[in-house]
Design a protein around this motif. Structure first.
Motif, PDB file in Angstrom:
ATOM      1  N   GLN A  52       0.645  -1.291  -0.129  1.00 16.76           N
ATOM      2  CA  GLN A  52      -0.018   0.043   0.019  1.00 16.76           C
ATOM      3  C   GLN A  52       0.943   1.346   0.076  1.00 16.76           C
ATOM      4  N   SER A  53       1.795   1.348   0.878  1.00 20.30           N
ATOM      5  CA  SER A  53       2.871   2.456   0.851  1.00 20.30           C
ATOM      6  C   SER A  53       3.392   2.599  -0.491  1.00 20.30           C
ATOM      7  N   LEU A  54       3.644   1.327  -1.188  1.00 24.15           N
ATOM      8  CA  LEU A  54       4.381   1.533  -2.593  1.00 24.15           C
ATOM      9  C   LEU A  54       3.410   2.211  -3.437  1.00 24.15           C
ATOM     10  N   ALA A  55       2.120   1.775  -3.355  1.00 21.86           N
ATOM     11  CA  ALA A  55       0.971   2.155  -4.339  1.00 21.86           C
ATOM     12  C   ALA A  55       1.029   3.624  -4.018  1.00 21.86           C
ATOM     13  N   THR A  56       0.990   4.028  -2.955  1.00 20.62           N
ATOM     14  CA  THR A  56       0.968   5.578  -2.636  1.00 20.62           C
ATOM     15  C   THR A  56       2.021   6.251  -3.474  1.00 20.62           C
ATOM     16  N   PHE A  57       3.309   5.677  -3.052  1.00 21.01           N
ATOM     17  CA  PHE A  57       4.479   6.321  -3.502  1.00 21.01           C
ATOM     18  C   PHE A  57       4.588   6.423  -5.226  1.00 21.01           C
ATOM     19  N   SER A  58       3.946   5.358  -5.874  1.00 19.20           N
ATOM     20  CA  SER A  58       3.928   5.284  -7.308  1.00 19.20           C
ATOM     21  C   SER A  58       2.923   6.070  -7.637  1.00 19.20           C
ATOM     22  N   LEU A  59       1.752   6.306  -7.074  1.00 15.00           N
ATOM     23  CA  LEU A  59       0.762   7.225  -7.606  1.00 15.00           C
ATOM     24  C   LEU A  59       1.454   8.659  -7.396  1.00 15.00           C
ATOM     25  N   PHE A  60       2.158   9.108  -6.259  1.00 19.59           N
ATOM     26  CA  PHE A  60       2.944  10.356  -6.349  1.00 19.59           C
ATOM     27  C   PHE A  60       3.867  10.444  -7.480  1.00 19.59           C
ATOM     28  N   LEU A  61       4.697   9.549  -8.001  1.00 16.76           N
ATOM     29  CA  LEU A  61       5.885   9.730  -8.920  1.00 16.76           C
ATOM     30  C   LEU A  61       4.899   9.518 -10.236  1.00 16.76           C
ATOM     31  N   SER A  62       3.866   8.882 -10.344  1.00 11.91           N
ATOM     32  CA  SER A  62       3.073   8.788 -11.619  1.00 11.91           C
ATOM     33  C   SER A  62       2.464  10.239 -11.805  1.00 11.91           C
ATOM     34  N   SER A  63       1.955  10.924 -10.742  1.00 11.63           N
ATOM     35  CA  SER A  63       1.288  11.958 -10.938  1.00 11.63           C
ATOM     36  C   SER A  63       2.542  13.153 -11.472  1.00 11.63           C
ATOM     37  N   VAL A  64       3.669  13.124 -10.880  1.00 11.33           N
ATOM     38  CA  VAL A  64       4.450  13.934 -10.998  1.00 11.33           C
ATOM     39  C   VAL A  64       5.159  13.575 -12.632  1.00 11.33           C
ATOM     40  N   GLY A  65       5.023  12.511 -13.038  1.00  8.23           N
ATOM     41  CA  GLY A  65       5.505  12.251 -14.540  1.00  8.23           C
ATOM     42  C   GLY A  65       4.418  12.580 -15.311  1.00  8.23           C
ATOM     43  N   ALA A  66       2.952  12.406 -15.089  1.00  7.38           N
ATOM     44  CA  ALA A  66       2.017  12.747 -15.852  1.00  7.38           C
ATOM     45  C   ALA A  66       2.011  14.200 -16.160  1.00  7.38           C
ATOM     46  N   ILE A  67       2.052  14.713 -14.961  1.00  7.98           N
ATOM     47  CA  ILE A  67       2.022  16.449 -14.993  1.00  7.98           C
ATOM     48  C   ILE A  67       3.289  16.925 -15.824  1.00  7.98           C
ATOM     49  N   SER A  68       4.311  16.446 -15.614  1.00  8.32           N
ATOM     50  CA  SER A  68       5.491  16.814 -16.596  1.00  8.32           C
ATOM     51  C   SER A  68       5.175  16.667 -18.062  1.00  8.32           C
ATOM     52  N   LEU A  69       4.699  15.564 -18.175  1.00  8.76           N
ATOM     53  CA  LEU A  69       4.373  15.109 -19.728  1.00  8.76           C
ATOM     54  C   LEU A  69       3.460  16.022 -20.037  1.00  8.76           C
ATOM     55  N   ILE A  70       2.482  16.181 -19.433  1.00  4.71           N
ATOM     56  CA  ILE A  70       1.339  17.226 -19.989  1.00  4.71           C
ATOM     57  C   ILE A  70       1.850  18.634 -20.033  1.00  4.71           C
ATOM     58  N   VAL A  71       2.661  19.213 -19.065  1.00  5.22           N
ATOM     59  CA  VAL A  71       3.190  20.335 -19.284  1.00  5.22           C
ATOM     60  C   VAL A  71       4.333  20.277 -20.377  1.00  5.22           C
ATOM     61  N   GLY A  72       5.091  19.467 -20.491  1.00 10.17           N
ATOM     62  CA  GLY A  72       6.184  19.260 -21.409  1.00 10.17           C
ATOM     63  C   GLY A  72       5.333  19.470 -22.864  1.00 10.17           C
ATOM     64  N   SER A  73       4.395  18.600 -23.149  1.00  5.95           N
ATOM     65  CA  SER A  73       3.551  18.565 -24.373  1.00  5.95           C
ATOM     66  C   SER A  73       3.000  20.079 -24.795  1.00  5.95           C
ATOM     67  N   ILE A  74       2.370  20.664 -23.508  1.00  2.00           N
ATOM     68  CA  ILE A  74       1.928  22.017 -24.015  1.00  2.00           C
ATOM     69  C   ILE A  74       2.945  22.865 -24.632  1.00  2.00           C
ATOM     70  N   GLY A  75       4.292  22.695 -23.872  1.00  2.00           N
ATOM     71  CA  GLY A  75       5.398  23.524 -24.158  1.00  2.00           C
ATOM     72  C   GLY A  75       5.735  23.236 -25.630  1.00  2.00           C
ATOM     73  N   ILE A  76       5.735  22.035 -26.070  1.00  2.00           N
ATOM     74  CA  ILE A  76       6.129  21.564 -27.293  1.00  2.00           C
ATOM     75  C   ILE A  76       4.898  22.094 -28.465  1.00  2.00           C
ATOM     76  N   MET A  77       3.792  22.028 -27.932  1.00  2.00           N
ATOM     77  CA  MET A  77       2.956  22.544 -29.124  1.00  2.00           C
ATOM     78  C   MET A  77       2.828  23.972 -29.144  1.00  2.00           C
ATOM     79  N   ASN A  78       3.371  24.686 -28.287  1.00  2.00           N
ATOM     80  CA  ASN A  78       3.469  26.286 -28.174  1.00  2.00           C
ATOM     81  C   ASN A  78       4.515  26.518 -29.025  1.00  2.00           C
ATOM     82  N   ILE A  79       5.830  25.617 -28.848  1.00  2.00           N
ATOM     83  CA  ILE A  79       7.011  26.055 -29.818  1.00  2.00           C
ATOM     84  C   ILE A  79       6.871  25.648 -31.203  1.00  2.00           C
TER      85      ILE A  79
END
Lengths: 222, 404
Positions: B266-293
């Motif tokens: 369960q602790s790992l699941a929480t940790f994974s959720l945190f990391l995947s959120s960071v990953g997903a948000i970064s990818l979304i922000v990154g893709s918006i950045g790419i779209m913009n450029i």
């Protein structure tokens, strides 16, 4: 070989409709060199766009080698521009990041041509500028850039070269070189159509048509 | 237009605007890096869990004093409690019982010194946990009775203290006493890792902890399907020994391996959720950045698009050119992220499991991670490039040529 019949082009600007070409008919034979003159707003550019397959007429027909091209789809027009037409612009329109030879190669890239580099070098040779093949446009004079542009227009052995004010940005000496190059092409059998403001450039052509308000008002043969 | 030609053009464009490209890639770099770490840790966790299960066994139970604040008076667990459970007449479902104590101690030999978990155990512990001797012998019944100053070392601790020397027969110093090394245990891995010292429970009681209490009683049921009846027997025995009235609350807690694993997972699941959120948000922000450029790039190169169309580029040629450019941008960012992620993982090595000492996860890099990371980055590039590329492809060549 090239025939415009009752070509009308109307731009719909919402409230107003602007008639840029009004029932224009015009024909041109292989190897002929024709100039188009007229005040600004007379429809010269629209006529060049229609002739250059960049734009479709609102009505009328445009036949190229007997084939009606006035209602073709975008991609088919792109193929015609690539294979049958060569453009020479007033501001040269070379890609600034590419060398002269790479610019000349570009049309071949879009039809999958082979030995591109070699063909491009030959085209540069034929306009007498092979010594500048690896220079970028910014390192060349206007006259040199225009010669590269002519080489690019020639690379696919076009039927027609459309030159829109090709000497508009050049000094007298360079202008003479460029117009002589174009005359040379027409002697080789390529039809050359030149839009110009200058009577002495028009004097090089066999025939001049005058446009006003979208109509051909006068035609003079030499 | 040739694909290689497009890729070359894309590279030229990326290199021509180095700084801009680098900043644009940053989101993708972080996103892919997070994805790599996530998968590496996840796979490491799976392996650790498997090893831990193998070492501890699914039929193991651990009894400890209750930490529930609702329980007023808590009797500590004693050796006698453990002895009572070991009686097969009273508790027929129990195969082995081993009371344990554990405390962090400072151990030293020569100039080497480590802080390590020290466990007081009975010989029976080997029936519950999977200790395999490397050299020497294990703690014997005799050691327990005579409270011998002897220790058995975990693989890592033996290495830390004695290096290449053989520790057998040598004495280490811990908490002001000397202890003779009688054996070492093979490498086990898993969450518990290999840093520990084992000594007789009685020795630990008198020399290190003091008192007669034990912290934990490890129990093994006779078979995995007898775990539930073992829990019932333990409950009735300990309740009776601790004088708990019917209806009163237990002053002890029984945890089985499944439960421990579940809470870890369960602790790992929480940790994974945190990391995947960071990953997903970064990818979304990154893709918006790419779209913009890419939109900036399309408008900067309107004239180029016009020229290319005039000399025969079709819609899909232009579309492909910009799609390849955005994918190349994203792919480059993804590759950098992958390198940082893999490099970081290899550099850091073992990761302590949620900060608790003595536990560890070894992150694992597999080909799956590499493929996943690169696929994610190309996918992001394609998605974020679609709109700008479509816009570029639809531009009217006449308008483009007029554009300054």
């Amino acid at each position: 070989m090239l025939e415009l019949e009752n070509i009308t082009k109307i731009y719909d600007m919402g409230k107003v409709k602007v008639t840029a070409l009004d029932n224009v008919s015009f024909r041109c034979e292989k190897g002929e060199m024709v100039s188009i003159m007229g005040p600004s707003g007379s429809g010269k550019s629209t006529m060049m766009n229609v002739l250059g397959c960049l734009d479709r007429p609102t009505s009328g027909s445009y036949r190229l080698e007997g084939r009606n091209v006035s209602s073709l789809k975008d991609n088919d027009l792109a193929v015609i521009r690539n294979n049958k037409l060569g453009f020479v612009f007033q501001s040269y329109n070379l890609l600034p990041k590419l060398s002269a030879v790479a610019n000349v190669e570009l049309p071949l890239i879009y039809n999958g041509g082979h030995n591109r580099r070699q063909h491009a070098l030959e085209a540069l040779e034929s306009v007498g500028i092979s010594n500048r093949a690896h220079h970028h446009p910014s390192e060349m004079s206007g006259g040199e850039q225009q010669r590269v542009a002519i080489a690019r227009a020639l690379i696919n052995n076009p039927l027609i070269i459309l030159a829109d004010e090709p000497t508009g940005n050049l000094d007298t000496a360079s202008s003479r070189t460029i117009i002589s190059l174009l005359v040379e092409q027409s002697k080789k059998g390529i039809t050359v159509i030149v839009v110009t403001h200058e009577e002495d450039i028009a004097a090089y052509t066999q025939r001049t048509i005058y446009l006003r308000d979208g109509k051909i008002v006068e035609e003079r043969k030499r | 237009m040739n694909i290689w030609e497009s890729i070359r053009t894309a590279w030229q464009s990326i290199f021509a605007n180095r700084m801009r490209s680098l900043l644009t890639m940053l989101g993708i770099v972080i996103g892919v890096c997070a994805v790599v770490l996530l998968v590496a840790l996840g796979q490491g966790f799976q392996t650790s869990m498997k090893t831990t299960f193998e070492n501890m066994g699914a039929s193991a139970l651990y009894i400890s004093s209750s930490t529930d604040k609702a329980v007023k008076s808590v009797r500590e667990l004693t050796l006698e409690d453990a002895e009572a459970l070991a009686d097969p007449k009273v508790a027929p479902s129990i195969a082995a019982v081993s009371p344990t104590l554990s405390q962090s101690v400072n151990a030293s030999y020569g100039n080497n010194s480590v802080t390590v978990q020290c466990m007081g155990v009975m010989p029976e512990i080997t029936k519950i946990r999977n200790y395999t001797l490397e050299v020497g012998r294990f703690i014997s019944e005799q050691d327990i009775i005579t409270r011998q100053n002897v220790v058995v070392l975990g693989y890592q601790t033996a290495l830390d203290l004695f290096g290449s020397e053989s520790p057998l027969g040598k004495s280490l110093r811990a908490e002001g006493n000397k202890f003779q090394v009688i054996g070492t245990i093979q490498k086990m891995g898993g969450f518990a890792g290999d840093s520990y010292i084992l000594m007789p429970l009685t020795t630990m009681q008198s020399k290190i902890v003091g008192g007669n209490n034990v912290q934990q009683i490890a129990v093994k049921a006779i078979s995995p399907d007898k775990v539930d009846s073992a829990i019932a027997e333990i409950t009735s025995v300990i309740r009776a020994r601790h004088y708990i009235m019917p209806g009163g609350t237990d002053d002890f807690a029984i945890r089985d391996m499944r439960e421990i694993m579940n809470s870890m997972q369960q602790s790992l699941a929480t940790f994974s959720l945190f990391l995947s959120s960071v990953g997903a948000i970064s990818l979304i922000v990154g893709s918006i950045g790419i779209m913009n450029i890419m939109l900036v790039s399309v408008s900067e190169r309107t004239r180029e698009i016009g020229i290319r169309k005039a000399i025969g580029a079709k819609r899909h040629d232009i579309l492909l050119q910009f799609l390849i450019e955005s994918s190349a941008l994203s792919f480059t960012g993804g590759s950098i992220g992958l390198l940082i992620g893999v490099g970081g993982t290899l550099l850091v090595g073992d990761v302590p499991f949620f900060g608790s000492p003595g536990t560890s996860i070894q992150p694992q890099i597999s080909p799956t991670i590499v493929i996943l990371a690169l696929a994610v980055s190309i996918g992001t590039g394609l998605i974020s490039g679609t709109y700008p590329a479509t816009r570029a492809a639809r531009l009217d060549p006449i308008e483009c040529l007029r554009h300054e």
